[in-house]
Design an enzyme around this catalytic site. Sequence first.
Site, PDB file in Angstrom:
ATOM      1  N   HIS A 107       0.857  -1.191   0.000  1.00  0.00           N
ATOM      2  CA  HIS A 107       0.000   0.000   0.000  1.00  0.00           C
ATOM      3  C   HIS A 107       0.890   1.237   0.000  1.00  0.00           C
ATOM      4  O   HIS A 107       2.118   1.124  -0.017  1.00  0.00           O
ATOM      5  CB  HIS A 107      -0.959   0.002   1.196  1.00  0.00           C
ATOM      6  N   HIS A 109       1.611   3.770   2.127  1.00  0.00           N
ATOM      7  CA  HIS A 109       2.290   4.335   3.293  1.00  0.00           C
ATOM      8  C   HIS A 109       3.794   4.081   3.234  1.00  0.00           C
ATOM      9  O   HIS A 109       4.261   3.153   2.573  1.00  0.00           O
ATOM     10  CB  HIS A 109       1.725   3.738   4.578  1.00  0.00           C
ATOM     11  N   ASP A 111       5.792   2.792   5.360  1.00  0.00           N
ATOM     12  CA  ASP A 111       6.283   1.515   5.855  1.00  0.00           C
ATOM     13  C   ASP A 111       6.089   0.393   4.842  1.00  0.00           C
ATOM     14  O   ASP A 111       6.446  -0.758   5.110  1.00  0.00           O
ATOM     15  CB  ASP A 111       5.655   1.152   7.205  1.00  0.00           C
ATOM     16  N   HIS A 169      -6.794  -1.571   6.038  1.00  0.00           N
ATOM     17  CA  HIS A 169      -5.895  -0.571   6.611  1.00  0.00           C
ATOM     18  C   HIS A 169      -5.854   0.688   5.745  1.00  0.00           C
ATOM     19  O   HIS A 169      -5.790   1.803   6.249  1.00  0.00           O
ATOM     20  CB  HIS A 169      -4.497  -1.166   6.756  1.00  0.00           C
ATOM     21  N   CYS A 188       0.087  -4.254   6.508  1.00  0.00           N
ATOM     22  CA  CYS A 188      -0.569  -3.677   7.684  1.00  0.00           C
ATOM     23  C   CYS A 188      -2.046  -4.043   7.790  1.00  0.00           C
ATOM     24  O   CYS A 188      -2.678  -3.764   8.817  1.00  0.00           O
ATOM     25  CB  CYS A 188      -0.417  -2.160   7.672  1.00  0.00           C
ATOM     26  N   LYS A 191      -3.027  -8.086  11.389  1.00  0.00           N
ATOM     27  CA  LYS A 191      -2.506  -7.738  12.705  1.00  0.00           C
ATOM     28  C   LYS A 191      -1.839  -8.943  13.364  1.00  0.00           C
ATOM     29  O   LYS A 191      -2.303 -10.081  13.230  1.00  0.00           O
ATOM     30  CB  LYS A 191      -3.646  -7.240  13.607  1.00  0.00           C
ATOM     31  N   ASN A 199      -2.886   2.545  13.193  1.00  0.00           N
ATOM     32  CA  ASN A 199      -3.161   3.773  12.448  1.00  0.00           C
ATOM     33  C   ASN A 199      -4.406   3.589  11.583  1.00  0.00           C
ATOM     34  O   ASN A 199      -4.427   2.786  10.649  1.00  0.00           O
ATOM     35  CB  ASN A 199      -1.956   4.122  11.580  1.00  0.00           C
ATOM     36  N   HIS A 229       3.266  -5.416  11.083  1.00  0.00           N
ATOM     37  CA  HIS A 229       3.987  -5.072  12.312  1.00  0.00           C
ATOM     38  C   HIS A 229       3.884  -6.250  13.272  1.00  0.00           C
ATOM     39  O   HIS A 229       2.853  -6.914  13.338  1.00  0.00           O
ATOM     40  CB  HIS A 229       3.399  -3.824  12.967  1.00  0.00           C
TER      41      HIS A 229
END
Length: 257
Positions: A107, A109, A111, A169, A188, A191, A199, A229
Amino acid sequence: MRRWIYVFCFFSITTLFLGSCINRNRGEVGPYYKPMEIVKLSDHNYIHTSFMKLESGAFVPCNGFIYVNDGSAIIFDTPLNDSISRQLIDFVQEDLGAKIEGVVINHFHKDAAGGLNAFAKANIPSYASEQTANLLVRDSLEITNPFTERQTVVIKGDTIYNSYYGAAHTRDNIVSYIPSQQTIVGGCMIKSLNAGKGNLADADVTMWSETVTKIKIAYPDASLVIPGHGMYGGQELLDYTINLFQPTQDKVVGNLE
């Protein structure tokens, strides 16, 4: 799948320290800083992790994945910036002796795409959804191989599927599946166990559970699931994520099949 862990921590572009930088609680937020950590799961599979500093001063581990097959490799998500991404490229090419056939961006972002320019400068093809490609244009970042709903990438005869199942996300997030490894790289959207919602600035919480349910149904044989994460796991990460984002009255416990 047999799994064992070796940890490689990069403190500079030219120096690689082994052993002393093993973090046995690597899925937790910690007050430490290492530019990058690489965990070997098998000769084919590695997790790369860079560390994002929050306003609170804590560091959050941001996962990506490396798949190696017969001298070729594909990387899933970049480290947080171009400098660390160059180190990752060097590691795969020099230490693993593999040609990088592409980088898959989950995606938009940082990260997932923060080091994309380093891959572009190394002439490494990039793969992501058209939505992601359009969002990254704002930062002058280009995806060379965008797709709409489903994309097949083949390295040395091994197939990887990149698919868009819906918003979670972010509205552009995808999932990647490596059938030969029974591995989901979820970014992301997925989980780790006991994680919070994280976020939600660009999230669609009303669709999140439904999107991950589609992924669970699509890949019932997956035994390794890589979250964006925290600690990796198996199908229980999909179940946990689905449950986390269901309306309170609809939440269930355990296997959702």
